[in-house]
Design a protein around this motif. Structure first.
Motif, PDB file in Angstrom:
ATOM      1  N   LEU A  25       0.880  -1.288  -0.038  1.00 45.30           N
ATOM      2  CA  LEU A  25       0.160  -0.030  -0.154  1.00 45.30           C
ATOM      3  C   LEU A  25       0.846   1.181  -0.131  1.00 45.30           C
ATOM      4  N   VAL A  26       1.006   2.089  -1.087  1.00 50.36           N
ATOM      5  CA  VAL A  26       1.741   2.933  -1.240  1.00 50.36           C
ATOM      6  C   VAL A  26       1.039   4.428  -1.162  1.00 50.36           C
ATOM      7  N   GLY A  27       1.273   5.324  -0.438  1.00 54.87           N
ATOM      8  CA  GLY A  27       0.768   6.621  -0.518  1.00 54.87           C
ATOM      9  C   GLY A  27       1.536   7.452   0.416  1.00 54.87           C
ATOM     10  N   MET A  28       1.259   8.902   0.301  1.00 51.95           N
ATOM     11  CA  MET A  28       1.826   9.855   1.075  1.00 51.95           C
ATOM     12  C   MET A  28       1.643   9.819   2.625  1.00 51.95           C
ATOM     13  N   GLY A  29       2.325  10.367   3.393  1.00 51.86           N
ATOM     14  CA  GLY A  29       2.038  10.233   4.815  1.00 51.86           C
ATOM     15  C   GLY A  29       0.655  10.939   5.255  1.00 51.86           C
ATOM     16  N   GLY A  30      -0.154  10.254   6.122  1.00 51.96           N
ATOM     17  CA  GLY A  30      -1.470  10.852   6.662  1.00 51.96           C
ATOM     18  C   GLY A  30      -2.393  10.530   5.604  1.00 51.96           C
ATOM     19  N   ILE A  31      -2.081   9.674   4.485  1.00 51.60           N
ATOM     20  CA  ILE A  31      -3.153   9.375   3.382  1.00 51.60           C
ATOM     21  C   ILE A  31      -4.074   8.437   4.072  1.00 51.60           C
ATOM     22  N   GLY A  32      -3.797   7.509   5.140  1.00 49.34           N
ATOM     23  CA  GLY A  32      -4.618   6.578   5.449  1.00 49.34           C
ATOM     24  C   GLY A  32      -4.292   5.492   5.568  1.00 49.34           C
ATOM     25  N   LYS A  33      -2.860   5.093   4.986  1.00 53.03           N
ATOM     26  CA  LYS A  33      -2.373   3.583   4.687  1.00 53.03           C
ATOM     27  C   LYS A  33      -2.688   2.631   5.907  1.00 53.03           C
ATOM     28  N   THR A  34      -2.353   3.171   7.104  1.00 53.22           N
ATOM     29  CA  THR A  34      -2.081   2.387   8.222  1.00 53.22           C
ATOM     30  C   THR A  34      -3.806   2.121   8.580  1.00 53.22           C
ATOM     31  N   THR A  35      -4.654   3.019   8.549  1.00 53.21           N
ATOM     32  CA  THR A  35      -6.035   2.970   8.883  1.00 53.21           C
ATOM     33  C   THR A  35      -6.695   1.765   7.871  1.00 53.21           C
ATOM     34  N   LEU A  36      -6.133   2.122   6.664  1.00 56.14           N
ATOM     35  CA  LEU A  36      -7.057   0.977   5.790  1.00 56.14           C
ATOM     36  C   LEU A  36      -6.480  -0.232   6.032  1.00 56.14           C
ATOM     37  N   THR A  37      -5.274  -0.508   6.406  1.00 54.81           N
ATOM     38  CA  THR A  37      -4.648  -1.744   6.650  1.00 54.81           C
ATOM     39  C   THR A  37      -5.326  -2.414   7.828  1.00 54.81           C
ATOM     40  N   GLN A  38      -5.475  -1.685   9.017  1.00 56.65           N
ATOM     41  CA  GLN A  38      -6.174  -2.226   9.963  1.00 56.65           C
ATOM     42  C   GLN A  38      -7.640  -2.503   9.716  1.00 56.65           C
ATOM     43  N   LEU A  39      -8.440  -2.087   9.001  1.00 59.41           N
ATOM     44  CA  LEU A  39      -9.641  -2.440   8.599  1.00 59.41           C
ATOM     45  C   LEU A  39      -9.470  -4.043   7.934  1.00 59.41           C
ATOM     46  N   VAL A  40      -8.620  -3.903   6.979  1.00 59.49           N
ATOM     47  CA  VAL A  40      -8.318  -5.247   6.265  1.00 59.49           C
ATOM     48  C   VAL A  40      -7.714  -6.324   7.307  1.00 59.49           C
ATOM     49  N   TYR A  41      -6.942  -5.838   8.351  1.00 50.94           N
ATOM     50  CA  TYR A  41      -6.447  -7.235   9.058  1.00 50.94           C
ATOM     51  C   TYR A  41      -7.319  -7.424  10.045  1.00 50.94           C
ATOM     52  N   ASN A  42      -8.303  -6.717  10.550  1.00 55.16           N
ATOM     53  CA  ASN A  42      -9.229  -7.084  11.458  1.00 55.16           C
ATOM     54  C   ASN A  42     -10.679  -7.676  10.768  1.00 55.16           C
ATOM     55  N   ASP A  43     -10.736  -7.545   9.413  1.00 56.64           N
ATOM     56  CA  ASP A  43     -11.943  -8.134   8.566  1.00 56.64           C
ATOM     57  C   ASP A  43     -12.083  -9.714   8.808  1.00 56.64           C
ATOM     58  N   ARG A  44     -13.228  -9.849   9.164  1.00 61.75           N
ATOM     59  CA  ARG A  44     -13.606 -11.323   9.854  1.00 61.75           C
ATOM     60  C   ARG A  44     -13.027 -12.269   8.708  1.00 61.75           C
ATOM     61  N   ARG A  45     -13.382 -12.088   7.360  1.00 57.12           N
ATOM     62  CA  ARG A  45     -13.046 -13.080   6.221  1.00 57.12           C
ATOM     63  C   ARG A  45     -11.537 -13.292   6.475  1.00 57.12           C
ATOM     64  N   VAL A  46     -10.878 -12.042   6.390  1.00 55.26           N
ATOM     65  CA  VAL A  46      -9.254 -12.016   6.633  1.00 55.26           C
ATOM     66  C   VAL A  46      -8.808 -13.156   7.894  1.00 55.26           C
ATOM     67  N   VAL A  47      -9.481 -12.686   8.946  1.00 61.95           N
ATOM     68  CA  VAL A  47      -8.920 -13.280  10.225  1.00 61.95           C
ATOM     69  C   VAL A  47      -9.238 -15.040  10.067  1.00 61.95           C
ATOM     70  N   GLU A  48     -10.515 -15.241   9.382  1.00 65.21           N
ATOM     71  CA  GLU A  48     -10.764 -16.711   9.307  1.00 65.21           C
ATOM     72  C   GLU A  48      -9.944 -17.497   8.544  1.00 65.21           C
ATOM     73  N   CYS A  49      -9.366 -16.668   7.398  1.00 68.06           N
ATOM     74  CA  CYS A  49      -8.383 -17.452   6.510  1.00 68.06           C
ATOM     75  C   CYS A  49      -7.006 -17.733   6.686  1.00 68.06           C
ATOM     76  N   PHE A  50      -6.536 -17.037   7.628  1.00 68.49           N
ATOM     77  CA  PHE A  50      -4.972 -17.289   8.024  1.00 68.49           C
ATOM     78  C   PHE A  50      -4.793 -17.850   9.261  1.00 68.49           C
ATOM     79  N   ASP A  51      -3.755 -18.722   9.328  1.00 71.01           N
ATOM     80  CA  ASP A  51      -3.571 -19.565  10.756  1.00 71.01           C
ATOM     81  C   ASP A  51      -2.576 -18.611  11.533  1.00 71.01           C
ATOM     82  N   LEU A  52      -2.127 -17.629  11.166  1.00 73.75           N
ATOM     83  CA  LEU A  52      -1.382 -16.739  12.063  1.00 73.75           C
ATOM     84  C   LEU A  52      -1.402 -15.449  11.558  1.00 73.75           C
ATOM     85  N   GLN A  53      -1.328 -14.384  12.247  1.00 71.80           N
ATOM     86  CA  GLN A  53      -1.291 -13.114  11.980  1.00 71.80           C
ATOM     87  C   GLN A  53      -0.142 -12.432  12.630  1.00 71.80           C
ATOM     88  N   ALA A  54       0.261 -11.394  12.129  1.00 74.02           N
ATOM     89  CA  ALA A  54       1.166 -10.605  13.009  1.00 74.02           C
ATOM     90  C   ALA A  54       1.348  -9.245  12.463  1.00 74.02           C
TER      91      ALA A  54
END
Length: 1221
Positions: A200-229
């Motif tokens: 995910l590429v973008g300038m500082g403050g564009i919301g990269k981390t916020t978007l990644t947090q949404l994806v990381y905690n998405d129920r479908r994503v959590v159920e798909c992987f054995d381990l998350q870090a």
């Protein structure tokens, strides 16, 4: 909050406070007593006014003109000096007053106006003149710099506090991005690589981390992987730290075990083991590395993951994405104007509605255009303008020149938002530069630090300093200078760019000491923070000798260790005890810190410090002292002369047995925390500490000066209070005098009697009745109360706000009050009420009952027979989620059945309870007997955690397919069961990850068949306090995922061989063998284990390590073990070796230790007969040597003079009996 959007320069608040203090009666009176002229301070005040006039202009220009920045730094330095001088005057005045008040004879009483303290007064005049001259020079220089009076100055008013916005509702315009990334994560790798990198590429403050947090905690994503870090990489791409963080994230149960590791090879081997055959998702957030070699070095272990594993990288640079071989680059663009406006409006207007202010709406849309779709800018500026209705202020933002300043690392929007803070908030925010990026900090503790530094202004006398600080914090939070942390949720964090801004504005005055030591002498340094290391030697801080004005010495923690005790169904909830011993050189404490005369904040928490020097009384400016988790036994009486001390934290000082006798002299003390200490009694006259806002514990004594009535004068105490030894309350009047009903700020109250005391609890009923708390109380615990009934106020309208109630060991009470009528009650824990036979209508009261209750626990109720369930519409417990019934041997009859939200059910040691269990499909955690489960045709569909207790016919349940058919089951515990015959087979689900066998008999009937079965997912296997007469080998081939094996107190076990066959896969990371009384020999064959520990196996004689590889080996409490250990010399990868509690050990084979070429840490403890350590130099790689309670070795290892010193002098860190050499 001050209302003007341009809030005033950083130094304005400091100078105003200085002027007020100079004009105070106490300062002027004291100066007259010293025969010093007030003209001195008048001149100083005039010079301060001269420079204050141009502060706003200087602050506006400091970002573009370095000379102005230097001028401001010099001025700030002079103001600091003036503050120190005024603080010294007021402190000396306070000391004189305290000594004067302490005189008993009228003829000895002295008025401080006539006190003659020439030694103190001699230097005051010259210091005032020196500061005045410096300000005179700065006043002249301002004209050269072109600084003008009044520029940017705005009138000040108080802004209304903003309400906290739910973060989940502040993401606009990103749903399409989110869906695209989630779909890519769920898809198979089209690139042909096993592991795909998504950038995910973008300038500082564009919301990269916020978007990644949404994806990381998405129920479908959590159920798909054995381990998350999740790893926040930040600007330093350190493969060791990143690898260590990944390991901690995927092995959360033992995060501290990697703290000592710094060898990248060893860490990557561990990571490879953990990721092997696992489908994982890794987030590398905020990556700046553009070096291909660094990335190649880091990613090596990732290749063992299963196909479909993904890595998400967030970065500002396309080059970083290319270097990391990203197969998919997602450019996160700017928000649309509409989405950016929505975000801005939600922050700037009440309820996000701008229609009531059309003139502001038009200007606001112009501001949003200048945000250029940057979410962080829109959010921050919107927060800064919240409730500001003046058109000119909005136009100032729109047309501000500051907006167009060069970007550097600090966004113009953030600089602009800072300039709009009122001056008192600027000081508080700049101080936060002591926190590194991504550091989690506590709100309450930060407020205490602000208070210690003198940043909190009590303009409104009705507010306490803590309430003022809370307002400051909420203002900064609402303006996005702070954010709520995701882990732990009760903490806060600053965005990286906000952190950059804090460091920019604090300049040379706040320093974060990261790795290594301070090489540069920073004369202007006032606030120092650093990450604590295991061994902090004198050389790390040596340059502080040249720093005269240090105010803050604040070690930081790499790991967050909360100090709040959460409400629990257990009286003593598990308290985190750190694994690493941190040591601070005595020379730092005695030779350095005790000489820093202006120190206001001193934290020594988590250091292995056993005592404090009497010289601590010389730190007369000290306001904050934190000794959490230290090993001190007593505080010196000189602490009582710290008249300015506001905060004293002694949390979990588990060896602390007493407090100083004259604590009543510490009149400024506001916070005293002695939780989990061993303090036996309170000092006399604690009621004189009328400034106290927080008092964690009060122990009632038998003397009149330590009675509970002393609490009468402490009318402001709030938060949590534990009152202990209530059997010492002499009469009902004494209890009434405590005036608990008037303590409106208390949230949590624990009332404790001591049943082991020789004092009879006569009149306990009346005492408890008179200890009625205020109606604001949220949590109440009553412990070992000896009365026959509870008071009327318990269950009545006076405690309607009660959220949690714990009633423990109230052995004489035979009936409950109507607790069901408490409308806010969520947690009810009842333990050890020995006379309760029946729970019925009196428990519920009228319908409806327990309308908010979520957790209910009955434990240790020996005569309880009957539980009447009244039925009725909605049931007795309409919202109950957790139900615990333990050790109620006579309970018969029915259980509540209408529990639609129940997720946890535990029933243990209730032998006569034959009622069927409530079968609720939502249950995820169940503890019961096997006979209760056997009535069912199948397990509950969502069950994840099952505990089977007190069963004598467990064989059939394990042999049949009911357990095996459940695909959700992750944890299985078998407790207090006995096996009567050999099992034909063991049918456990392939999803099982943890198996715990405790207090079971005849495991020889279970283990042989269990060890033959294949358990692909089992990661943890523990046996504790059981018997087994035939186990001799433990082959690991059927346990490919097993990482943790713990065998403790297994009676009958005489010999044990643990091995892995060639070609078999093993993930074993940690192996513990403890307290096996019959164990004589252990053989480990071809094992690759990170940590291996043997504890207290009293008959162990032989330890064989055949072709085995360890990183850490601990041998403790095995007095019969024969040395040398066969195979030890072959452990070429061994990095840490600990030998402890071997009373018969007389010598070590030094040649054997010499072959341990990777050894970094050697610890030898409690070996009284060990005569010498080595005959030659210890391995050159060794960095830490610890010798503890080995008297014969101690003399040989003495600094410089010991016989073995020349063999160990090359070791950087040597600790002998807790002393860092």
């Amino acid at each position: 909050m001050a209302g003007a959007i341009v809030g005033g320069a950083f130094l304005s608040a400091s100078i105003q406070v200085l002027r007020d203090r100079m004009a105070s009666r106490e300062v002027l009176t004291f100066l007259r007593g010293q025969k010093l002229s007030a003209t001195l301070l008048r001149k100083l005040k005039i010079k301060l006014l001269a420079v204050q006039a141009v502060l706003d202009d200087a602050e506006a220009k400091q970002f573009t003109k370095s000379a102005v920045k230097d001028w401001l730094d010099d001025l700030k330095d002079a103001v600091y000096d003036a503050e120190d001088l005024l603080d010294e005057i007021t402190t000396e005045a306070l000391r004189c007053k305290m000594e004067s008040d302490a005189q008993t004879s009228a003829t000895q009483v002295r008025d401080i106006t006539s006190a003659s303290l020439n030694p103190f007064g001699e230097g005051i005049e010259s210091r005032v003149e020196e500061i005045t001259d410096k300000l005179e020079y700065l006043a002249q220089e301002k004209d050269v710099l072109g600084l003008k009076e009044g520029v940017g100055e705005k009138l000040s008013q108080r802004w209304p506090a903003t309400s906290l916005v739910d973060e989940s509702g502040e993401v606009y315009g990103r749903e399409g991005n989110r869906q695209e990334i989630v779909e890519y994560l769920l898809s198979h790798n089209a690139s042909g690589n096993k592991i795909s990198v998504i950038a995910l590429v973008g300038m500082g403050g564009i919301g990269k981390t916020t978007l990644t947090q949404l994806v990381y905690n998405d129920r479908r994503v959590v159920e798909c992987f054995d381990l998350q870090a999740w790893v926040c990489v930040s600007d330093e791409f350190d493969p060791v730290r990143i690898t260590k963080t990944i390991l901690k994230a995927i092995d959360s149960g033992a995060s501290e075990k990697y703290s000592d590791d710094s060898d990248l090879n060893l860490l990557q081997l561990k990571l490879k083991e953990r990721l092997s055959k696992k489908k994982f998702l890794l987030v590398l957030d905020d990556v700046w590395n553009e070096n291909d070699t660094n990335w190649h070095m880091l990613q090596t272990p990732f290749t063992v993951g299963l196909n479909g594993s993904k890595i998400i990288v967030t970065t500002r640079s396309d080059k970083v994405a290319l270097v990391m071989r990203s197969v998919h680059i997602h450019h996160l663009g700017q928000l649309s104007f509409e989405d950016c406006w929505s975000l801005f409006a939600k922050r700037a207007f009440e309820n996000g509605d701008s229609s009531l202010h059309p003139e502001l709406e038009e200007i606001g849309k112009g501001i949003v255009k200048k945000c250029k779709g940057l979410p962080l800018a829109a959010k921050t500026l919107g927060g800064a303008l919240y409730s500001e209705l003046r058109v000119k202020e909005w136009e100032f933002v729109l047309n501000s020149e500051t907006w167009d300043l060069p970007n550097d690392e600090i966004l113009p929007a953030l600089r602009l938002s800072y300039s709009f803070l009122p001056s008192h908030l600027k000081r508080c925010f700049a101080y936060c530069s002591i926190f590194p990026k991504d550091y989690n900090f506590e709100k309450e503790n930060l407020i205490l630090l602000w208070m210690a530094e003198g940043f909190l202004q009590q303009v409104e006398s009705k507010k306490t300093m803590e309430e003022v600080g809370d307002g400051y914090f909420c203002d900064l939070l609402s303006r996005s200078f702070f954010q709520k942390s995701n882990s732990p949720k009760s903490y806060f964090v600053m965005h990286d760019l906000i952190n950059d801004l804090a460091q920019l504005v604090s300049g040379k005055f706040c320093v974060q000491l990261k790795d290594g030591k301070m090489n540069e002498i920073l004369e202007k340094l006032r606030h120092l923070s650093y990450f604590r290391s295991e061994y902090d030697g004198f050389e790390r801080f040596e340059t502080l000798n040249e720093v005269n004005g240090l105010r803050t010495f604040f070690p930081l923690d790499l790991t967050t260790w909360p100090r709040s005790d959460k409400t629990s169904k257990n009286r003593n909830p598990r308290i985190f005890w750190y694994i690493v011993d941190f040591r601070l050189s005595n020379r730092v404490w005695t030779g350095l810190l005790l000489k820093v005369q202006y120190l206001r904040v001193l934290s020594l928490c988590y250091y292995k410090i056993t005592d404090l020097s009497d010289s601590i009384g010389n730190l007369k400016h000290l306001r904050y002292l934190d000794l959490t988790y230290t090993f001190i036994e007593r505080l010196p009486e000189s602490v009582c002369s710290l008249y300015n001390l506001q905060t004293l934290i002694l949390y979990f000082c588990r060896y602390l047995v007493e407090l100083p006798k004259m604590m009543c002299k510490m009149i400024s003390l506001r916070h005293l925390d002695i939780r989990h200490s061993k303090v036996k009694e309170m000092p006399s006259h604690m009621g004189q500490l009328k400034s106290l806002q927080k008092l964690s514990n009060y122990r009632v004594g038998k003397e009149s000066r330590t009675r509970v009535g002393e609490l009468r004068e402490l009318s402001h105490i709030g938060g949590s209070l534990v009152i202990q030894e209530l059997q010492n309350v002499v009469d009902a009047k004494d209890a009434s005098e405590a005036n608990l009903v008037g303590k409106r700020y208390l949230d949590d109250l624990e009332l404790e009697w001591n049943r082991d005391s020789d004092v009879e609890q006569n009149g306990a009923d009346i005492v408890l009745n008179n200890l009625q708390p205020h109606s604001n109380l949220k949590r109440l615990t009553i412990y070992e109360y000896g009365g026959s009934k509870f008071p009327d106020w318990l269950g009545g309208p006076s405690i309607l706000n009660m959220v949690s109630l714990r009633l423990w060991h109230c052995k004489n009470v035979s009936t409950f009050p109507p607790l069901g009528q408490l409308p806010s009650l969520k947690h009810l824990y009842i333990w050890g009420l020995g006379e309760i036979e029946r729970v019925g209508a009196e428990f519920y009261g009228t319908e409806p009952s327990f309308v908010s209750l979520k957790a209910l626990s009955f434990q240790n109720m020996p005569v309880w027979k009957e539980w009447l369930c009244l039925g009725g519409q909605g049931g007795e417990f309409p919202r109950l989620k957790e139900l615990y019934i333990k050790d109620c041997p006579k309970l018969i009859g029915d259980l509540p059945t209408h529990l639609p939200f129940l997720t946890t059910l535990e029933i243990k040691e209730c032998e006569q309870l034959v009622a069927p269990l409530p079968r609720v499909s939502a249950i995820r955690k169940l503890t019961t007997r096997s006979c209760d489960i056997s009535r069912w045709k199948e397990l509950l569909p969502l069950l994840q955690d099952l505990s089977i207790t007190n069963s004598e016919s467990l064989e059939s349940l394990l042999e049949e397919g009911m357990l095996q058919s459940n695909t959700c089951l992750r944890e299985l515990k078998i407790k207090d069961c006995s096996f009567s015959r050999p099992l034909c087979r063991v049918c456990l689900p392939i999803t099982l990850k943890s198996l715990y066998i405790v207090e079971c008999k005849k495991l020889e009937f279970l283990l042989p068949e269990f060890l033959k079965c294949y358990h692909p997912s089992l990661a943890s296997f523990r046996i504790f306090r059981s018997t087994c007469n035939s186990l001799s080998s433990f082959p690991l081939g059927n346990f490919p995922s097993l990482t943790y094996l713990d065998i403790c107190d297994l009676k009958g076990l005489e010999s044990l061989s643990i091995s892995i066959s060639e070609g078999d896969v093993t993930s074993l990371h940690k192996l513990n063998i403890k307290m096996c009384p019959n164990l004589v020999s252990i053989e480990l064959v071809a094992l690759d284990v990170s940590q291996y520990s043997i504890f207290n196996c009293k008959n162990l004689k032989w330890l064989l390590l055949n072709a085995t590889c360890f990183q850490s080996l601990t041998i403790e409490g095995c007095p019969e073990l024969i040395f040398p250990i066969q195979g030890l010399q072959g452990l070429s990868s061994l990095a840490s070796l600990k030998i402890s509690d071997l009373p018969n050990l007389m010598s070590l084979d030094s040649s054997e230790i010499q072959l341990l070429t990777s050894l970094e840490k050697l610890e030898i403890c409690d070996c009284p007969k060990l005569q010498f350590l080595t005959e030659e130099q210890l391995p050159t790689n060794l960095s830490v040597l610890t010798v503890q309670n080995c008297p014969l070795l101690k003399d040989r290892c003495k600094f410089w003079t010991g016989e073995d010193w020349h063999h160990i002098a090359h070791i950087p860190h040597i600790v002998i009996d807790d002393q860092v050499l």
